[in-house]
Design an enzyme around this catalytic site. Structure first.
Site, PDB file in Angstrom:
ATOM      1  CE1 TYR A  41      46.307  13.446  37.167  1.00  0.00           C
ATOM      2  CE2 TYR A  41      47.514  11.781  35.949  1.00  0.00           C
ATOM      3  CZ  TYR A  41      47.196  12.377  37.148  1.00  0.00           C
ATOM      4  OH  TYR A  41      47.771  11.929  38.309  1.00  0.00           O
ATOM      5  CD  GLU A  76      50.313  11.391  43.996  1.00  0.00           C
ATOM      6  OE1 GLU A  76      51.477  11.780  43.824  1.00  0.00           O
ATOM      7  OE2 GLU A  76      49.983  10.188  44.009  1.00  0.00           O
ATOM      8  CD  GLU A 115      47.283   8.741  40.527  1.00  0.00           C
ATOM      9  OE1 GLU A 115      48.420   8.234  40.619  1.00  0.00           O
ATOM     10  OE2 GLU A 115      47.107   9.936  40.289  1.00  0.00           O
TER      11      GLU A 115
HETATM   12  C1  GAL Z   1      51.301   9.308  41.019  1.00  0.00           C
HETATM   13  C2  GAL Z   1      50.841  10.498  40.191  1.00  0.00           C
HETATM   14  C3  GAL Z   1      50.557  10.084  38.756  1.00  0.00           C
HETATM   15  C4  GAL Z   1      51.689   9.263  38.197  1.00  0.00           C
HETATM   16  C5  GAL Z   1      51.966   8.091  39.125  1.00  0.00           C
HETATM   17  C6  GAL Z   1      53.117   7.218  38.691  1.00  0.00           C
HETATM   18  O1  GAL Z   1      51.880   9.705  42.189  1.00  0.00           O
HETATM   19  O2  GAL Z   1      49.694  11.072  40.756  1.00  0.00           O
HETATM   20  O3  GAL Z   1      50.376  11.230  37.972  1.00  0.00           O
HETATM   21  O4  GAL Z   1      52.811  10.062  38.086  1.00  0.00           O
HETATM   22  O5  GAL Z   1      52.311   8.578  40.392  1.00  0.00           O
HETATM   23  O6  GAL Z   1      52.903   6.662  37.463  1.00  0.00           O
END
Ligand code: GAL
Length: 956
Positions: free
Chosen positions: A85, A189, A284
């Protein structure tokens, strides 16, 4: 009367929950052909490629010369990519003033990625979440007109400066220009039920990026695979659909209780129904967990998403045919300054594979390396038909097998696990398996296979080892290589397991080169040779024709590495068929970073945490000399051409200073309590409205700090009124973020503490009895010096809060301890302060550490056990705030500070503030500098720019 309201920590805009959307077909005229895709995988420069990636935030490791270290550790996993990011708030603290230099410059990050051979997925938001300050949004976003993350023009205009500057820089480092950037993820998201998906907003971001020169594909990241409301094509549609998933959740309190975790078994089908034309992309996937104030700590998270969980969940993703697979986080880093969100503490270790101290001694790192390297050398994995992992071949009721059946070849993969994935049983089984020789029940030579405890394995059938066919193997494959006329194959299993393989060689010579020859059974059947063995802690090396089989137990396999060989012909170190083919295999313990051939000289860069035998398999014919970390090594070469040498680890000799013995200089950092304190430079809280569109005022003037440009760290408020003698009660409602404390004084009498729980930050409401109206109190406030026009351009907008010592810059190196304005004393933080208030101490800390080592250091409070005392300490190292210690909340007691922030050969300045909210004061009972795993290492760390103290003319 003066009321001093000290609110600690910042507030983040809370995440928005989202849903998913369908992607468009894989054709976009603006895309360059460096990166394309079909429904099975991405192609890079025309080559079909698996992309294994891990998330790492440069801004959570503010030492640019250490970025290569992290990239090399990611590369050594067998991974080819990193996602990251970009954090808007760090780059545009003041509207329209964009600063991205020094530690905030992305260019060294792109260069380090390119040097390590790591491709990049860039995620510039503007919203990013990431448990970070504002979720990436600068504090002034609270004053913009329009709904955040929407198509409202006020919001769209707000990110123009940031987004155009950032994306035009990224554009220069795209693969189309020879750079590492291959993908860009717009927003984060942004498909949820909580926020209305506005296609035109998503399209606006993408159009902006394209107009700034971004040509690589756009990848989305749905929060989960199920249910989406974004368009498949047209306005707002990305190029490639991807989703995130955290099936183990975010509570690390019961790391071994898997019953509360979910093993998704319908990923393949869901992907097919949502996005059949794109490669299955997990943008992710859980690599650890966040943790909050008072939480169980990151060691628990590392245990929860540990080696066993990696085997179970990651192989389950493999069973679903994932071909873009990114792990969040692979290296978490540190919420230094106020980079973190308010619920999080200083560490963002995340329980990730690479620790916050950058060590690679967690088993989960080694386990990931086994999987990453296996997939890297298995191109047929991208040529298979996956099924839902619920579609299993029932071998016994206890064991399930998910097949990935070869499409254009016979090469297939079989993912084995306990049917009840939470089971810790030891289970024996035999299994019929399809091969090009028909279905065979394995093991063929007798005995049984086993799953010992929580495990999942990938068995292979008809796996091509160059021109030789591995008909099947029950032991898992780590890597293999064809070196001229011979092949080396490294296989592993768990101690106690029985393994078997069949290889397409008829009547080859079989020699046990290492180990007891009676421990290897063999049988020739037609054109196949079957071998069977038990896994013990002694390795077996068996030569079968021209194939050398290294049969290892899991932990011995952990010591193997497969660096890509850099030669004078190599134009880059990215993963490609050519670089995979030219890799060598090295058994060398702790870490192997790179291998390079220059003329007749083979150079290895490696880290050793113990004296280690180093074996090299596949050294090129023309290599005659060996250098490890630049030093010539004697080595032996055996009759098979394998090299062996010893890397000597000498424990470095150094002593870390006793911090109680430093010469400390102290001041009272709450002079605002004194009647003589002049607050004329403070801002009057005179705004009769708030710009925060989400909240209404309950007070005559706004006391929300963001309305006055104060967004981070300590806030101070002074209220005054003329007393009539009737006052008995003052009520205050305050908010400081996830965990904060508010201390209140009337005149200089400490009244007590307050707690609250809502956004925004500051005083939300108040009342005073005795017939007073609210407007009888007039307020002033301050936060960090300059607010959004922060003073320390080097350390950035989130480093300093509003404490007196911070506003004066006394946390910086070489403060003027002779300046009588500050009333310096000579007390120590170990003596502390004897009433509620804020004490501040600074001391010179000389270090002299030997070179040639990586010696991670941490500041450890209270010998690692929370004292429960009612104070919050901030720790500053050379002016960088690198710790908030709250012994009554915890859990963090140890605060890693990287080399590069610390000067390992010279003077450092350490400073500590202690905010006691207990009337009897507080002191630091113990603080020590301690080291983590030490390794000899080739890393070169440059000291960051760390301007020293100069008197701040406008400070108050
Ligand atoms: C995801 C989000 C990330 C981080 C992660 C939890 O949903 O895209 O930025 O917050 O959750 O660590």
């Amino acid at each position: 009367m003066r009321i001093h309201n000290i609110v600690n920590w910042a507030i983040a805009l809370m995440p928005k929950v989202t849903t998913a959307f369908l992607p468009p077909p894989a054709s976009d005229a603006v895309l360059q052909n460096n990166i394309t895709w079909d429904n099975q995988s991405f192609f890079i420069n025309g080559e079909r490629q698996l992309l294994l990636s891990g998330e790492f935030h440069p801004w959570r490791l503010p030492v640019p010369s250490l970025w290569l270290d992290i990239f090399q550790k990611i590369k050594a996993l067998g991974f080819s990519a990193t996602s990251f990011y970009v954090h808007w708030a760090l780059l545009e603290s003041e509207p329209s003033v964009y600063r991205a230099d020094g530690i905030f410059d992305l260019v060294p990050f792109f260069e380090a990625a390119a040097e390590a051979g790591i491709y990049l997925l860039v995620r510039p938001g503007p919203y990013i979440q990431a448990e970070s300050f504002g979720g990436g949004f600068p504090g002034w976003i609270a004053r913009t007109n329009g709904t955040l993350r929407s198509n409202d023009s006020g919001f769209l205009d707000s990110f123009h400066t940031y987004y155009s500057n950032t994306t035009s820089l990224i554009a220069k480092y795209q693969i189309s220009n020879g750079g590492p950037v291959i993908l860009l993820q717009p927003e984060n998201e942004y498909t949820g039920s909580n926020n209305e998906f506005e296609p035109s907003y998503m399209q606006y971001i993408m159009d902006e990026a394209r107009s700034n020169g971004i040509v690589v594909p756009f990848l989305s990241n749905d929060p989960g695979p199920y249910g989406h409301n974004a368009p498949e094509s047209g306005v707002g549609a990305v190029d490639v659909y991807g989703h995130d998933y955290y099936p183990l959740g975010f509570s690390c309190s019961n790391p071994d209780n898997w019953t509360s975790f979910e093993l998704p078994t319908d990923f393949y089908q869901t992907h097919e129904s949502q996005s059949p034309t794109t490669p299955y992309s997990l943008v992710e996937f859980q690599g650890g967990s966040m943790d909050s104030w008072g939480g169980p700590g990151f060691d628990n998270c590392a245990q929860m998403v540990g080696a066993e969980a990696e085997r179970m969940w990651y192989k389950n993703n493999v069973a679903a045919g994932v071909s873009f697979f990114s792990i969040y986080m692979i290296y978490g880093g540190t919420n230094w300054g106020n980079v973190g969100y308010p619920s999080g503490y200083t560490s963002y270790d995340y329980g990730a594979a690479i620790t916050e101290s950058r060590t690679v001694d967690r088993d989960k790192y080694s386990e990931l390396k086994l999987l990453g390297n296996f997939l890297k050398v298995s191109p047929t994995y991208l040529d298979v038909q996956p099924f839902n992992s619920s579609v299993t071949m029932a071998i016994t009721s206890d064991i399930s097998v998910s097949p990935l059946l070869g499409l254009s070849t016979n090469s297939s993969f079989w993912v084995v696990r306990h049917t009840d994935y939470t089971s810790s049983d030891d289970t024996s089984y035999t299994m019929p398996i399809q091969t090009s020789n028909g279905t065979v029940t394995i093991p063929q030579l007798g005995g049984v296979l086993s799953l010992l405890g929580r495990d999942s394995k990938i068995l292979v059938t008809d796996y091509p080892l160059g021109n030789i066919n591995l008909l099947y193997s029950t032991a898992e494959l780590f890597t293999w290589k064809q070196f001229g006329d011979y092949i080396v194959v490294v296989l592993y299993g768990e101690i106690g397991e029985h393994e078997e393989l069949a290889i397409g060689l008829s009547n080859p010579d079989i020699t046990v080169l290492e180990g007891d020859s009676s421990s290897v059974q063999h049988q020739y059947t037609g054109n196949q040779t079957i071998l069977a063995w038990d896994i013990t802690s002694s390795r077996l090396v068996v030569r079968v024709g021209d194939v050398y089989l290294f049969l290892l137990d899991r932990t011995s396999a952990y010591n193997f590495w497969v660096p890509q060989l850099i030669t004078s012909e190599t134009t880059h170190n990215y993963t490609s068929n050519a670089t995979i083919a030219s890799s060598i295999i090295v058994n060398a313990g702790y870490l192997v970073r790179t291998a390079r051939l220059q003329g007749n000289d083979l150079y290895l860069e490696a880290d050793f945490n113990a004296t280690t035998t180093v074996e090299i398999f596949g050294a090129p014919e023309n290599a005659k000399n060996l250098y490890i970390n630049g030093r010539g090594q004697n080595f032996t070469k055996d009759s098979h051409g394998f090299w062996s040498t010893s890397a000597i680890f000498e424990t470095p000799q150094f002593t870390l200073p006793d911090l109680t013995k430093l010469t400390w200089h102290s001041i009272d950092s709450l002079p605002e309590l004194q009647a003589s304190y002049n607050d004329s430079d403070w801002v009057d809280a005179s705004l009769t409205f708030t710009a925060n569109v989400d909240y209404k005022l309950s007070t005559p003037t706004s006391l929300f700090s963001s309305d006055y440009g104060y967004h981070v760290g300590f806030l101070l408020y002074r209220g005054s009124f003329t007393a009539n003698g009737q006052e008995t009660q003052l009520n205050l409602t305050t908010q400081g973020g996830g965990v904060f404390e508010t201390a209140v004084w009337i005149n200089d009498t400490f009244i007590g503490i307050e707690e609250g729980s809502r956004e925004p930050r500051g005083i939300l409401d108040y009342s005073l009895d005795g017939g007073h109206s609210q407007s009888d109190i007039s307020w002033k406030l301050t936060g960090n010096l300059g607010g959004e026009q922060y003073v320390d351009l080097t350390r950035g907008p989130l480093n300093e809060g509003g404490l007196y010592a911070e506003r004066q810059g006394l946390h910086l190196p070489y403060p003027d301890v002779n300046d009588s304005t500050y009333g310096w004393g000579s007390s120590t933080p170990f003596q502390g302060i004897d009433s509620a208030g804020v004490g501040f101490w600074t001391a010179r800390l000389p270090l002299d550490l030997p070179s040639g080592y990586d010696i991670p250091l941490s500041f450890q409070f209270d010998q690692g056990t929370l004292s429960g005392a009612e104070y919050c300490a901030q720790l500053y190292v050379n002016g960088f705030q690198f710790g908030k210690y709250a012994p009554s909340y915890g859990p963090q007691t140890e605060f890693p500070v990287p080399q590069g922030i610390l000067n390992y050969n010279g003077d450092n300045w350490l400073a500590i503030s202690v905010f006691s909210y207990n009337s009897s004061g507080a002191s630091v009972s113990s603080l020590q500098l301690v080291n983590n795993t030490i390794a000899t290492s080739p890393i070169q760390v440059d000291l960051t720019n760390q301007p020293a103290y100069t008197k701040r003319a406008n400070a108050y």
